[in-house]
Design a protein around this motif. Sequence first.
Motif, short mmCIF file in Angstrom:
data_model
loop_
_atom_site.label_atom_id
_atom_site.label_comp_id
_atom_site.label_asym_id
_atom_site.label_seq_id
_atom_site.Cartn_x
_atom_site.Cartn_y
_atom_site.Cartn_z
N PRO A 161 -9.79 6.20 -13.88
CA PRO A 161 -9.89 5.05 -12.97
C PRO A 161 -8.75 5.07 -11.95
CG PRO A 161 -9.02 4.35 -15.09
CD PRO A 161 -9.34 5.81 -15.24
N VAL A 162 -9.08 4.79 -10.72
CA VAL A 162 -8.09 4.81 -9.64
C VAL A 162 -8.24 3.55 -8.80
CG1 VAL A 162 -7.23 6.04 -7.60
CG2 VAL A 162 -8.14 7.35 -9.54
N ASN A 163 -7.17 2.81 -8.67
CA ASN A 163 -7.12 1.70 -7.71
C ASN A 163 -6.47 2.22 -6.43
OD1 ASN A 163 -8.18 -0.26 -9.46
ND2 ASN A 163 -6.15 -0.71 -10.31
N ILE A 164 -7.16 2.07 -5.31
CA ILE A 164 -6.64 2.56 -4.04
C ILE A 164 -6.16 1.38 -3.20
CG2 ILE A 164 -7.24 3.63 -1.84
CD1 ILE A 164 -8.98 5.56 -3.26
N LEU A 165 -4.92 1.47 -2.73
CA LEU A 165 -4.37 0.50 -1.80
C LEU A 165 -4.32 1.14 -0.43
CD1 LEU A 165 -3.19 -0.44 -4.67
CD2 LEU A 165 -1.53 -1.70 -3.32
N ASP A 166 -5.18 0.66 0.47
CA ASP A 166 -5.19 1.13 1.85
C ASP A 166 -4.20 0.26 2.62
OD1 ASP A 166 -5.85 2.44 4.18
OD2 ASP A 166 -7.63 1.24 4.56
N THR A 167 -3.13 0.84 3.14
CA THR A 167 -2.04 0.05 3.72
C THR A 167 -2.00 0.17 5.24
OG1 THR A 167 -0.53 1.93 3.47
CG2 THR A 167 -0.63 0.36 1.65
N PRO A 168 -1.37 -0.81 5.91
CA PRO A 168 -1.26 -0.75 7.37
C PRO A 168 -0.45 0.47 7.82
CG PRO A 168 -0.75 -2.95 6.57
CD PRO A 168 -0.83 -2.06 5.37
N GLY A 169 -0.75 0.94 9.03
CA GLY A 169 -0.03 2.08 9.58
C GLY A 169 0.87 1.74 10.74
N HIS A 170 0.72 0.53 11.31
CA HIS A 170 1.52 0.18 12.48
C HIS A 170 2.90 -0.29 12.06
CE1 HIS A 170 2.74 -1.63 16.29
NE2 HIS A 170 1.77 -0.94 16.85
N PRO A 171 3.96 0.07 12.83
CA PRO A 171 5.32 -0.32 12.44
C PRO A 171 5.54 -1.82 12.31
CG PRO A 171 5.38 1.37 14.16
CD PRO A 171 3.94 0.97 13.99
N ASP A 172 4.78 -2.63 13.05
CA ASP A 172 4.96 -4.09 12.97
C ASP A 172 4.64 -4.62 11.57
OD1 ASP A 172 5.58 -3.98 15.61
OD2 ASP A 172 4.04 -5.37 16.29
N PHE A 173 3.91 -3.84 10.77
CA PHE A 173 3.49 -4.30 9.45
C PHE A 173 4.15 -3.52 8.33
CE2 PHE A 173 -0.03 -4.85 12.48
CZ PHE A 173 -0.06 -6.23 12.53
N ILE A 174 5.35 -2.97 8.62
CA ILE A 174 6.04 -2.16 7.62
C ILE A 174 6.38 -2.99 6.38
CG2 ILE A 174 8.31 -2.58 8.63
CD1 ILE A 174 7.07 0.65 6.89
N ALA A 175 6.62 -4.31 6.55
CA ALA A 175 6.90 -5.15 5.38
C ALA A 175 5.70 -5.21 4.46
CB ALA A 175 7.30 -6.56 5.82
N GLU A 176 4.49 -5.29 5.04
CA GLU A 176 3.26 -5.29 4.24
C GLU A 176 3.14 -3.99 3.47
OE1 GLU A 176 -0.58 -6.92 3.10
OE2 GLU A 176 1.09 -7.84 4.16
N VAL A 177 3.53 -2.88 4.11
CA VAL A 177 3.47 -1.58 3.44
C VAL A 177 4.44 -1.54 2.27
CG1 VAL A 177 3.85 0.89 3.71
CG2 VAL A 177 2.73 -0.39 5.54
N GLU A 178 5.69 -1.92 2.50
CA GLU A 178 6.70 -1.79 1.46
C GLU A 178 6.45 -2.74 0.30
OE1 GLU A 178 10.65 -0.94 2.05
OE2 GLU A 178 10.43 -0.02 4.02
N ARG A 179 5.83 -3.89 0.56
CA ARG A 179 5.47 -4.78 -0.54
C ARG A 179 4.45 -4.11 -1.45
NH1 ARG A 179 5.78 -9.61 3.16
NH2 ARG A 179 3.63 -9.22 3.77
N SER A 180 3.58 -3.30 -0.85
CA SER A 180 2.58 -2.59 -1.64
C SER A 180 3.18 -1.39 -2.36
CB SER A 180 1.43 -2.12 -0.74
OG SER A 180 0.80 -3.21 -0.10
N LEU A 181 4.17 -0.74 -1.74
CA LEU A 181 4.72 0.48 -2.32
C LEU A 181 5.32 0.25 -3.71
CD1 LEU A 181 6.53 2.36 0.60
CD2 LEU A 181 4.19 2.61 -0.24
N HIS A 182 5.92 -0.91 -3.91
CA HIS A 182 6.63 -1.08 -5.17
C HIS A 182 5.69 -1.22 -6.36
CE1 HIS A 182 5.96 -5.44 -5.57
NE2 HIS A 182 6.50 -5.34 -6.76
N VAL A 183 4.39 -1.45 -6.13
CA VAL A 183 3.45 -1.55 -7.25
C VAL A 183 2.70 -0.25 -7.48
CG1 VAL A 183 3.17 -4.00 -6.76
CG2 VAL A 183 1.47 -2.39 -5.90
#
Length: 680
Positions: free
Chosen positions: A69-91
């Motif tokens: 089983p794989v859960n995929i997190l598709d994350t934003p790519g634009h620099p303005d949303f880097i906080a959204e990316v890093e919040r996802s990275l820690h999980v």
Amino acid sequence: MPPINLGILAHVDAGKTSLTERLLFEAGVVDHIGSVDDGTTRTDSMDLERRRGITIRAAVTSLRIGDVPVNILDTPGHPDFIAEVERSLHVLDAAVLVLSCVEGVQPQTVILWRALRRMNVPTVLFINKIDRGGADADRVVEQIRRRLSPAALPLSRATGQGGAEARAEALPLDDASLVETVADVDDTVMEAWLEGEEIAPEQIRAAIRRAVPAGTLFPVLCGSAFTGAGIEDLQDAITSLLKPSQEHVSGSAEGAVARTAEGAEEGYADESTGRPGTARSATVFSVDHDARGRRVWMRLWGGELAIRDTIPVSATKAERVTELCIPGPGGLAVARRAFSGDIVAVRGLSTARIGHVIGTPPPRLPPKFPPATMVAALEPVDPTQRGGLFTALSVLGDEDPLIEPRLDELDGSARIRIHGEVQKEVVVAVLEERFGVRTVFRDTSVICIERVLGSATAVEEMDKNGNPYLATLGLRLEAGETGSGITFHPGIERGNMPAAFISACEEGVRWALEQGLHGWSVTDCKVTMTASGYCPRQSHAHQSFNKAMSTVGADFRNLAPVVVMACLEKARTRVCQPIECFELETPEPTLRMLMKTLGRLGATTESVTDSLGYTRLVGFIPSARIAELAATLPNITGGEGVLTSRPDHYSAFQGDEVPTRQRAGTDPRERALWFQAMPR
């Protein structure tokens, strides 16, 4: 077995959402591949995402690759949303970093790579778009080794690049360059290689399987999400080289989750005996709202979570779980119970916020982000929608606490903190699409602060000098240490006043310091009560309590700003602007022009280092100039410059051009009336 929580990350337009669609299609989750251009992708659910072809919010979807089983997190790519990316990275348990075979390593690729390495997330690199004109996988591999890591390990090669016939071929495990790269990180292989012994493919495979989860080797595969070339190799790498994090509960393999067909027919995702019991540990990484209300997204690191469980969301409050949903191949499915390793959407937790830790602290703590140093005023096109705008912004602030929406006390406008122009466009579009409120941004400015220069004392006495309040209050204001914030001390008055009056006084003091002499908030100071007086509770004979004769908390709450402002007039303040620490990577030939630009923007450079044709600069720059630097960087560096920055400290303005904001009048009485009118 626990699912692999896999992040897919990339620079804008490298093809990460298309890759997610291809993986879902190959796993049989969807019967056709969605198109980013047509707005039909599964993970870009917002209308704005589909229209602009970018990812704005991290999205979770699920599939199975074989039995995994794989859960995929598709994350934003634009620099303005880097906080959204890093919040996802820690999980995440692991990540796939997608690169374009044409553009190669791009600025945001480097930024994402650094974030992955800070959190030590095992990573596979996928070179996408080998079917496009100008594709050159060998060039991209060289860029990866030069700009990201020399431990990049190519496991496939591209043939027929630049056309629809492009294919990816797996490299044999006895390939000389592959063996050499593995030997650099594995002592067993290195010893055999130096001794000239024959190294069996099984040895290499075992060494790779040890090194990838440890973060010392980074497999590189190539292919095309559009044609499906190389996807089978990527699937094999995900299931054989990546695995659920070993940081959560031990022994979880003994209690695999049984998501049975019978349970699905009942409307539940699982009927499970669960994984071995350990202390509950979870982190909140996202909050969103759908037609049914608020959802809190968590990653469970240990223990279990069940419907009707009571969750302590703060030191003084607990809330009950009313619904659990776990991502599955068919979408979110209601579950009775979730287990260590699961990502789960929870209802019922009205006060849980992004970054909250539930239960035992996890092995990987959520990242903390300093607030943005830019603020923008937002107004409704239709003035009658002002109330709707404030309501909508409170919802968006719940989903992204970094924007910190607030009402400007002086002009009644709404203000939010922002990280870039694209984020402003997104906020306007979301407000219209989700809430039906058309808005425009009026202005954008940097957020300054004021620091106290000296010390001063002021007193307002009851029934003197026009004091309209039944209270006497004296305060001493003095500068505090940098970073100390605001400290309030009752002084010797603690025993002379009811605790409720002291609290009201402190509330008024902190309230007043939100506006200094130049209109900015005052910080890093100490306020001490030096005098106090009040009228005890009393009334006329045979009558009930008379407010006109007795002091109430509002008297101190409203008088405190008058005394604070009098102190500020005497002590004076200095306006300080936010300064950011920047890291800048640029090709060596562009260094001279870049240094001139940095000087023009008021930046100071602390260190300069060279590595493999690139120069890395570290220094400081006023936050107000960072947007201009980011805008000019692509032209100066030919699109290869990489800029990261973070708020670091505040520095006093030099010269006479000190920015001011609209504020209340200079007379303390006028200010008292103004403060009374302020919304609280």
